[in-house]
Structures are given as structure tokens and as C-alpha cells.
Design an enzyme around this catalytic site. Structure first.
Site, PDB file in Angstrom:
ATOM      1  N   TYR A 149       5.791  -5.986  31.556  1.00 21.65           N
ATOM      2  CA  TYR A 149       5.352  -7.066  30.651  1.00 21.65           C
ATOM      3  C   TYR A 149       4.766  -6.522  29.346  1.00 21.65           C
ATOM      4  CZ  TYR A 149       3.071 -11.406  29.202  1.00 21.65           C
ATOM      5  OH  TYR A 149       2.660 -12.514  28.500  1.00 21.65           O
ATOM      6  N   LYS A 153       5.947  -7.158  25.186  1.00 25.26           N
ATOM      7  CA  LYS A 153       5.176  -7.864  24.166  1.00 25.26           C
ATOM      8  C   LYS A 153       4.900  -6.980  22.949  1.00 25.26           C
ATOM      9  CE  LYS A 153       5.150 -11.771  26.311  1.00 25.26           C
ATOM     10  NZ  LYS A 153       5.838 -12.949  25.753  1.00 25.26           N
TER      11      LYS A 153
HETATM   12  N1  LIG Z   1      -0.195 -17.740  30.198  1.00 26.82           N
HETATM   13  C1  LIG Z   1      -0.674 -16.692  29.566  1.00 26.82           C
HETATM   14  O1  LIG Z   1      -1.808 -16.224  29.850  1.00 26.82           O
HETATM   15  C2  LIG Z   1       0.120 -16.032  28.479  1.00 26.82           C
HETATM   16  C3  LIG Z   1      -0.543 -15.102  27.655  1.00 26.82           C
HETATM   17  C4  LIG Z   1       0.171 -14.466  26.646  1.00 26.82           C
HETATM   18  C5  LIG Z   1       1.501 -14.774  26.441  1.00 26.82           C
HETATM   19  N2  LIG Z   1       2.118 -15.695  27.265  1.00 26.82           N
HETATM   20  C6  LIG Z   1       3.538 -15.939  27.021  1.00 26.82           C
HETATM   21  O2  LIG Z   1       3.770 -17.306  26.785  1.00 26.82           O
HETATM   22  C7  LIG Z   1       5.117 -17.620  27.155  1.00 26.82           C
HETATM   23  C8  LIG Z   1       5.108 -18.832  28.077  1.00 26.82           C
HETATM   24  O3  LIG Z   1       4.390 -18.506  29.246  1.00 26.82           O
HETATM   25  P1  LIG Z   1       3.607 -19.621  30.107  1.00 26.82           P
HETATM   26  O4  LIG Z   1       2.343 -19.007  30.561  1.00 26.82           O
HETATM   27  O5  LIG Z   1       3.598 -20.890  29.345  1.00 26.82           O
HETATM   28  O6  LIG Z   1       4.567 -19.695  31.375  1.00 26.82           O
HETATM   29  P2  LIG Z   1       5.223 -20.940  32.162  1.00 26.82           P
HETATM   30  O7  LIG Z   1       5.839 -20.376  33.396  1.00 26.82           O
HETATM   31  O8  LIG Z   1       4.253 -22.065  32.272  1.00 26.82           O
HETATM   32  O9  LIG Z   1       6.409 -21.382  31.167  1.00 26.82           O
HETATM   33  C9  LIG Z   1       7.516 -20.547  30.950  1.00 26.82           C
HETATM   34  C10 LIG Z   1       8.797 -21.363  30.948  1.00 26.82           C
HETATM   35  O10 LIG Z   1       9.895 -20.452  30.712  1.00 26.82           O
HETATM   36  C11 LIG Z   1      10.973 -20.858  31.525  1.00 26.82           C
HETATM   37  N3  LIG Z   1      11.930 -19.768  31.741  1.00 26.82           N
HETATM   38  C12 LIG Z   1      11.800 -18.684  32.526  1.00 26.82           C
HETATM   39  N4  LIG Z   1      12.925 -17.944  32.512  1.00 26.82           N
HETATM   40  C13 LIG Z   1      13.784 -18.587  31.658  1.00 26.82           C
HETATM   41  C14 LIG Z   1      15.108 -18.321  31.225  1.00 26.82           C
HETATM   42  N5  LIG Z   1      15.803 -17.246  31.680  1.00 26.82           N
HETATM   43  N6  LIG Z   1      15.686 -19.165  30.341  1.00 26.82           N
HETATM   44  C15 LIG Z   1      15.006 -20.255  29.902  1.00 26.82           C
HETATM   45  N7  LIG Z   1      13.753 -20.580  30.291  1.00 26.82           N
HETATM   46  C16 LIG Z   1      13.155 -19.733  31.172  1.00 26.82           C
HETATM   47  C17 LIG Z   1      10.311 -21.314  32.822  1.00 26.82           C
HETATM   48  O11 LIG Z   1      11.179 -22.137  33.603  1.00 26.82           O
HETATM   49  C18 LIG Z   1       9.084 -22.061  32.296  1.00 26.82           C
HETATM   50  O12 LIG Z   1       9.369 -23.431  32.099  1.00 26.82           O
HETATM   51  C19 LIG Z   1       5.683 -16.351  27.806  1.00 26.82           C
HETATM   52  O13 LIG Z   1       6.411 -15.614  26.851  1.00 26.82           O
HETATM   53  C20 LIG Z   1       4.430 -15.588  28.202  1.00 26.82           C
HETATM   54  O14 LIG Z   1       4.656 -14.212  28.263  1.00 26.82           O
HETATM   55  C21 LIG Z   1       1.458 -16.323  28.275  1.00 26.82           C
END
Ligand SMILES: NC(=O)c1ccc[n+]([C@@H]2O[C@H](COP(=O)([O-])OP(=O)(O)OC[C@H]3O[C@@H](n4cnc5c(N)ncnc54)[C@H](O)[C@@H]3O)[C@@H](O)[C@H]2O)c1
Length: 253
Positions: A149, A153
């Protein structure tokens, strides 16, 4: 005059992507959610004014090209692309972390965002207008023990700047937000399973709490708006002060 933009949000069925979709719709934009989670995506789109849903797997280059072409044919040019499809990871060590899981995380988090930018940025450039938002992380700035991961990023940070430089002369802006620990369904399920410690995450963030998806969405919305017309190539922390405090909090004496 307010203009309705077409905004395509990958990963729009959940979490940060869904919060962004809601924010753009509140601002009067026409939002299209793309996701592999069809039931959740359709249900989410039904709750957002003017929104629609398309099945999209960001690991599939041919499907991306077909979907982007069809969407532009049906609705018009994509004005804003948001790359929020992503996979989180639990703490692991490099030597023992399964290689197939490593590759899957790279395929979605980095390659998926790359492929989406590759499909959309040249179309925006041909029209001399457009904005792209990538979702980076505090991991873009400092390595946490997440051996697949974290580097994805850091790569998203680099890709954002590279694309900002490449497509800036054609009027396309490319920015990222870097969320800290954000209470999305993905993080909540890891807290529920005991893989993440909410108290520890809060302690390391100087504001003493987790980030809300809506707070990430507000920053991302701003970066894609005319209010940010001179801003491109930035990776904006939305982390409740995690990065500001991490060295301070771990100072060894
Ligand atoms: N939650 C955190 O703490 C956090 C922190 C920093 C960055 N992020 C980033 O934010 C983004 C969203 O994460 P989140 O926490 O909202 O997760 P989440 O699981 O709530 O949402 C992610 C979505 O991506 C979809 N997805 C996964 N694989 C896919 C694919 N191959 N094609 C299309 N859609 C796909 C999933 O079905 C889901 O609906 C990610 O890039 C994550 O790395 C999250």
C-alpha cells in the site's frame, strides 16, 4: 453562470469516493459512479440527485477505454475525473506478505489510477480543459508498515505531479488529496475485525480524532473547482495533523 460538469468517480460506491460524489452533486454537477460493487453503486447513485452508475473494474484497461468512450458518447465530455477506487492493507512484513495480494493492491491503487488518467487526460487535453483528482495518503509522505500500500501511494504522488506537468500546457489540472486515517467502511471493517486500533490512530493525529470522508471530499471538491484554478500538482494533506505530529509524537527523549 453556473456550469454543470460531468464528474466520473471511480470507487464511487463507498467511502471517500461516495462522499466526493455527494459533494460534487451538491455543487450542481452531474455525477457518474464507477465501481465493481454493483449493488452498492446502484443504491448509492439512487440517493444522489442526477447521478448514475456504471460497472467499471479499474484493473481492466479495455473496459476502461470502452466505458469512458461510451460515457462521453452518452452524457458528454468528462470534465472531472476522481480516482478513488482503492484497496487498503493491514500491517504486514515485506518477506511474508503474499505476492498476489501485493500485485492486486498495485493493480487497483496505482495501475487503476494510471489507466484512468491515461484514458481521460488526453481527451481533456484535446478540449483544453479538465481536472483530475487522485487519492493519495499520508503514506505518500512517510512509510507505514504496509509493504504494498505505502509504495502505491508514493507512486500516486509522483504520478500526480508528472501528469500535472505533462498536461498543464493543455489546460488540464491534476491534483491529489492525502487523507489520514479516515473512517470509511474499509477502515471500519478493519477496526471491527481487530486489525486496526482506533485509539492508536487518534492518538497519532494531533486533532485527536479520525478524518471524516466528507472532510476529504470538501478538499477534493475545492481542488477540482474554479476556486483552485491556479493549483496543479499538489498533494493536499487532510489528516487531522498526523503528518505534522508524527515526528513530534515519536521524539525519543
Ligand atoms: N480510509 C482511509 O483511511 C484512507 C486513507 C488514505 C487514503 N485512502 C484511499 O481512499 C480511497 C478510497 O478508500 P476508502 O477508504 O473510501 O475505501 P472503500 O472500500 O470504502 O471504497 C473503495 C471503493 O473502491 C471500489 N473498488 C475496489 N476495487 C475496485 C476496482 N478494481 N474497480 C473499481 N472499483 C473498485 C470498492 O468496491 C469500493 O466501493 C483508496 O484509494 C484508499 O487508498 C483511504
Amino acid at each position: 453562470m453556473t456550469m454543470t460538469r460531468i464528474v466520473f468517480v471511480t470507487g464511487g460506491a463507498s467511502g471517500i469516493g461516495l462522499a466526493l460524489a455527494r459533494r460534487f452533486a451538491e455543487g450542481g454537477d452531474q455525477v457518474v459512479l464507477g465501481d465493481i460493487s454493483d449493488a452498492a453503486g446502484r443504491a448509492a447513485a439512487a440517493t444522489i440527485a442526477g447521478a448514475s452508475y456504471r460497472h467499471l473494474d479499474v484493473t481492466d484497461a479495455a473496459q476502461i477505454e470502452r466505458t469512458v468512450a461510451a460515457l462521453e458518447q452518452d452524457l458528454g465530455a468528462i470534465d472531472v475525473l476522481v480516482n478513488s477506487a482503492g484497496l487498503l492493507q493491514n500491517r504486514a512484513e515485506t518477506a511474508t506478505f503474499p505476492l498476489d495480494e501485493h500485485d492486486r493492491i498495485w493493480a487497483v491503487n496505482y495501475r487503476g489510477s494510471y489507466l484512468m488518467c491515461r484514458a481521460c487526460a488526453p481527451r481533456m487535453a484535446a478540449r483544453q480543459d479538465g481536472a483530475i483528482l487522485n487519492i493519495a495518503s499520508v503514506n505518500s509522505f512517510t512509510p507505514l508498515p504496509l509493504p504494498a500500500y505505502t509504495p502505491t501511494k508514493a507512486a500516486i504522488d509522483s504520478l500526480t505531479k508528472l501528469l500535472a506537468a505533462e498536461f498543464g500546457p493543455a489546460g488540464v489540472r491534476v491534483n491529489a488529496v492525502a487523507p489520514g486515517f479516515t473512517l470509511t467502511p474499509a477502515l471500519q471493517s478493519r477496526i471491527d475485525s481487530g486489525d486496526r486500533d482506533p485509539a492508536g490512530m487518534k492518538r497519532l493525529s494531533t486533532l485527536g480524532r479520525l478524518v471524516k470522508p466528507e472532510e476529504v471530499a470538501e478538499a477534493g471538491y475545492f481542488l477540482c473547482s474554479p476556486a483552485a484554478s491556479a493549483i496543479t500538482g499538489v498533494n493536499l494533506l487532510v489528516d487531522c495533523g498526523f503528518m505534522a505530529a508524527i515526528s513530534y509524537n515519536t521524539y525519543p527523549s
